[in-house]
Scaffold this motif. Structure first.
Motif, PDB file in Angstrom:
ATOM      1  N   THR A  41       0.793  -1.217   0.000  1.00  0.00           N
ATOM      2  CA  THR A  41       0.000   0.000   0.000  1.00  0.00           C
ATOM      3  C   THR A  41       0.831   1.274   0.000  1.00  0.00           C
ATOM      4  OG1 THR A  41      -1.751  -1.154   1.199  1.00  0.00           O
ATOM      5  CG2 THR A  41      -1.846   1.242   1.215  1.00  0.00           C
ATOM      6  N   TYR A  42       1.966   1.275   0.716  1.00  0.00           N
ATOM      7  CA  TYR A  42       2.717   2.520   0.880  1.00  0.00           C
ATOM      8  C   TYR A  42       3.073   3.197  -0.449  1.00  0.00           C
ATOM      9  CZ  TYR A  42       5.990   5.976   2.574  1.00  0.00           C
ATOM     10  OH  TYR A  42       6.605   7.162   2.842  1.00  0.00           O
ATOM     11  N   PRO A  43       3.515   2.447  -1.466  1.00  0.00           N
ATOM     12  CA  PRO A  43       3.822   3.118  -2.737  1.00  0.00           C
ATOM     13  C   PRO A  43       2.607   3.785  -3.367  1.00  0.00           C
ATOM     14  CG  PRO A  43       4.810   0.933  -2.677  1.00  0.00           C
ATOM     15  CD  PRO A  43       3.867   1.020  -1.504  1.00  0.00           C
ATOM     16  N   LYS A  44       1.397   3.362  -2.979  1.00  0.00           N
ATOM     17  CA  LYS A  44       0.174   3.929  -3.552  1.00  0.00           C
ATOM     18  C   LYS A  44      -0.330   5.145  -2.788  1.00  0.00           C
ATOM     19  CE  LYS A  44      -1.456  -0.627  -5.103  1.00  0.00           C
ATOM     20  NZ  LYS A  44      -2.535  -1.633  -4.984  1.00  0.00           N
ATOM     21  N   LEU A  45       0.276   5.454  -1.651  1.00  0.00           N
ATOM     22  CA  LEU A  45      -0.272   6.511  -0.801  1.00  0.00           C
ATOM     23  C   LEU A  45      -0.309   7.861  -1.502  1.00  0.00           C
ATOM     24  CD1 LEU A  45       1.121   5.695   2.761  1.00  0.00           C
ATOM     25  CD2 LEU A  45      -0.952   4.886   1.639  1.00  0.00           C
TER      26      LEU A  45
ATOM     27  N   ILE B 169     -14.345   4.639  -3.022  1.00  0.00           N
ATOM     28  CA  ILE B 169     -13.619   3.716  -3.893  1.00  0.00           C
ATOM     29  C   ILE B 169     -12.607   2.981  -3.023  1.00  0.00           C
ATOM     30  CG2 ILE B 169     -12.110   3.523  -5.916  1.00  0.00           C
ATOM     31  CD1 ILE B 169     -13.230   6.232  -6.853  1.00  0.00           C
ATOM     32  N   ASP B 170     -12.422   1.704  -3.276  1.00  0.00           N
ATOM     33  CA  ASP B 170     -11.431   0.933  -2.522  1.00  0.00           C
ATOM     34  C   ASP B 170     -10.096   1.657  -2.497  1.00  0.00           C
ATOM     35  OD1 ASP B 170     -13.189  -1.049  -1.941  1.00  0.00           O
ATOM     36  OD2 ASP B 170     -12.541  -2.418  -3.524  1.00  0.00           O
ATOM     37  N   MET B 171      -9.484   1.745  -1.346  1.00  0.00           N
ATOM     38  CA  MET B 171      -8.211   2.407  -1.080  1.00  0.00           C
ATOM     39  C   MET B 171      -8.381   3.932  -0.954  1.00  0.00           C
ATOM     40  SD  MET B 171      -6.226  -0.187  -0.846  1.00  0.00           S
ATOM     41  CE  MET B 171      -4.550   0.420  -0.826  1.00  0.00           C
ATOM     42  N   ILE B 172      -9.132   4.557  -1.872  1.00  0.00           N
ATOM     43  CA  ILE B 172      -9.314   6.008  -1.788  1.00  0.00           C
ATOM     44  C   ILE B 172     -10.017   6.379  -0.487  1.00  0.00           C
ATOM     45  CG2 ILE B 172     -10.305   8.053  -2.896  1.00  0.00           C
ATOM     46  CD1 ILE B 172      -8.036   6.701  -4.482  1.00  0.00           C
ATOM     47  N   ASP B 173     -10.897   5.492  -0.008  1.00  0.00           N
ATOM     48  CA  ASP B 173     -11.621   5.794   1.224  1.00  0.00           C
ATOM     49  C   ASP B 173     -10.753   5.704   2.477  1.00  0.00           C
ATOM     50  OD1 ASP B 173     -11.338   3.056   1.320  1.00  0.00           O
ATOM     51  OD2 ASP B 173     -13.482   2.605   1.195  1.00  0.00           O
TER      52      ASP B 173
END
Length: 448
Positions: free
Chosen positions: A23-27, A59-63
């Protein structure tokens, strides 16, 4: 027992490590999407933070993002677990722009000059309410049922339609909005903005100021294999350039939209993966490259900013529309066009009427034909920055339908054989929303 707790602890550690690793690279992208969405929705359409978080950002992750709006400073910030904070600023006329730490918020900036015609004619050619018109060949009971069926029943969130508008022979025959939206609500079209970008080249072509069949005017390509790529190839998403567009991961498209300072250069810098006109590959980077090419057709940045509105958007009365810019001042021609549902329908009507708007030819009739002709590598799905039904993707819809399409199911459908324009805005797309069924129901209510 100690061994059991050790195993539980180890498993938890592995789980946290895996979550952090993946997840961290997507933050950056998560907080970037969230900050931009919050700023745009709040300042362009006056939505509350809660409404945006429950709608646009659900949205998944955006939330995962935590958001904050600063009304006085006209910006929004977002972060994930306090990490990777991102900021989006709002400027009247340019919309919201996601910025980085190097962006100088105190630097002066230019705004597009806008005009609003003082026209007392009814929709679509003026600003007055449309006249009530009853067509004897329209089954309104069937039509209203088809429209209602596109919306969620009370308490459900499956279809998530926000608005649906049906225009027949220039008259609104059906119009419905979800709770919280109405005819004045500005809604993001996402990739429907690509079709606006395409239209700008149609206008330049009519004015004999641009030839789409010549090699694209990009200096960086003149000494390599890309020198033969034409603007026609770009408009058809058929350039052969390397590009990845997949929104559930870090890819070229997400890095461009949520990290790039100058979005017009991201596709420009990609190498050729195939020869032009041999492999169709959908690319938001290509649309922003086209926006950059448009900018270079004008002597000044002001002329570029004004052209989109004076030559098209305000000329056909899409006065609600805002096209947001990147940090370098380019219109994000791939994704960031906002307008009311009625104004989106005007764009469809312009094409339905073969480029003619109330007696004035905005672009040539031949440009409309070009737009709706399939590129030879898309299986009948794509034309000149418009989607097509030529291959029967929607089996119960006329093959001559072509349409603007955007993320989460935005659509402006143009059906020339039935004199129909249908606009649907929402938060679900195929296969979660039945577009074929919606269109079929509406079409069957209009008897030939």
């Amino acid at each position: 027992m100690k061994k059991f707790f050790k195993l539980i602890g180890f498993a938890s550690f592995i789980g946290i490590f895996y979550l952090g690793f993946t997840t961290y690279p997507k933050l950056d992208l998560i907080s970037g999407f969230s900050a931009k969405s919050i700023a745009s929705g709040h300042f362009i359409d006056n939505r509350s933070q809660e409404m945006i978080e429950k709608g646009d950002n659900d949205i998944d992750m955006i939330d995962l993002a935590k958001n904050q709006i600063e009304d006085a400073g006209k910006f929004a910030i977002a972060s994930v677990y306090g990490l990777k904070e991102r900021k989006a600023i709002y400027r009247e006329g340019l919309g919201a722009t996601l910025i980085n730490g190097d962006f100088d918020v105190s630097k002066p900036y230019l705004l597009p000059k806008r005009t609003t015609a003082n026209n007392n004619s009814p929709f679509p050619y003026g600003n007055k309410e449309p006249k009530d018109t009853i067509f004897s060949n329209v089954d309104y009971t069937k039509l209203n049922a088809a429209v209602a069926n596109a919306f969620d029943a009370k308490g459900q969130i499956k279809k998530r339609t926000r608005s649906l508008l049906v225009v027949y022979k220039d008259k609104i025959i059906a119009e419905k909005y979800d709770t919280g939206f109405d005819k004045s609500s500005k809604i993001l079209g996402w990739s429907m903005t690509k079709s606006i970008t395409s239209a700008m080249f149609g206008i330049l072509e009519k004015e004999k100021k641009y030839d789409i069949y010549k090699p694209a005017p990009i200096a960086e390509w003149k000494s390599d294999d890309r020198k033969i790529i034409t603007t026609n190839d770009l408009l058809h998403m058929n350039s052969g350039l390397e590009w990845e567009e997949q929104y559930d991961k870090i890819c070229d498209a997400t890095e461009m939209l949520f990290q790039a300072e100058d979005m017009t250069r991201v596709q420009l810098e990609k190498p050729a993966a195939f020869k032009p006109n041999t492999h169709w590959n959908y690319s938001s980077g290509t649309s922003n490259l086209l926006s950059g090419i448009l900018r270079k057709q004008f002597k000044t940045h002001q002329e570029y900013l004004d052209f989109w509105f004076s030559a098209l958007i305000d000329k056909i009365g899409m006065n609600s529309m805002v096209i947001e810019t990147d940090m370098a001042g380019n219109y994000v021609g791939s994704s960031y066009g906002w307008a009311t549902t009625r104004d989106w329908s005007k764009f469809g009507l312009l094409y339905l009427h073969k480029g003619n708007w109330n007696g004035e030819q905005i672009f040539n009739e031949s440009w409309v034909k070009y737009t709706a002709t399939p590129t030879n590598t898309s299986d009948g799905r794509y034309g000149g920055h418009f989607w097509l039904n030529a291959g029967g993707h929607f089996p119960d819809v006329p093959r001559n339908m072509y349409y603007c399409s955007g993320f989460q199911g935005q659509m402006v459908a143009i059906i020339p054989s039935l004199d129909l324009v249908i606009v649907r805005m929402g938060l679900k797309e195929n296969p979660n929303f039945d577009f074929n069924g919606m269109l079929k129901g509406i079409i069957e209510s209009v008897k030939k």
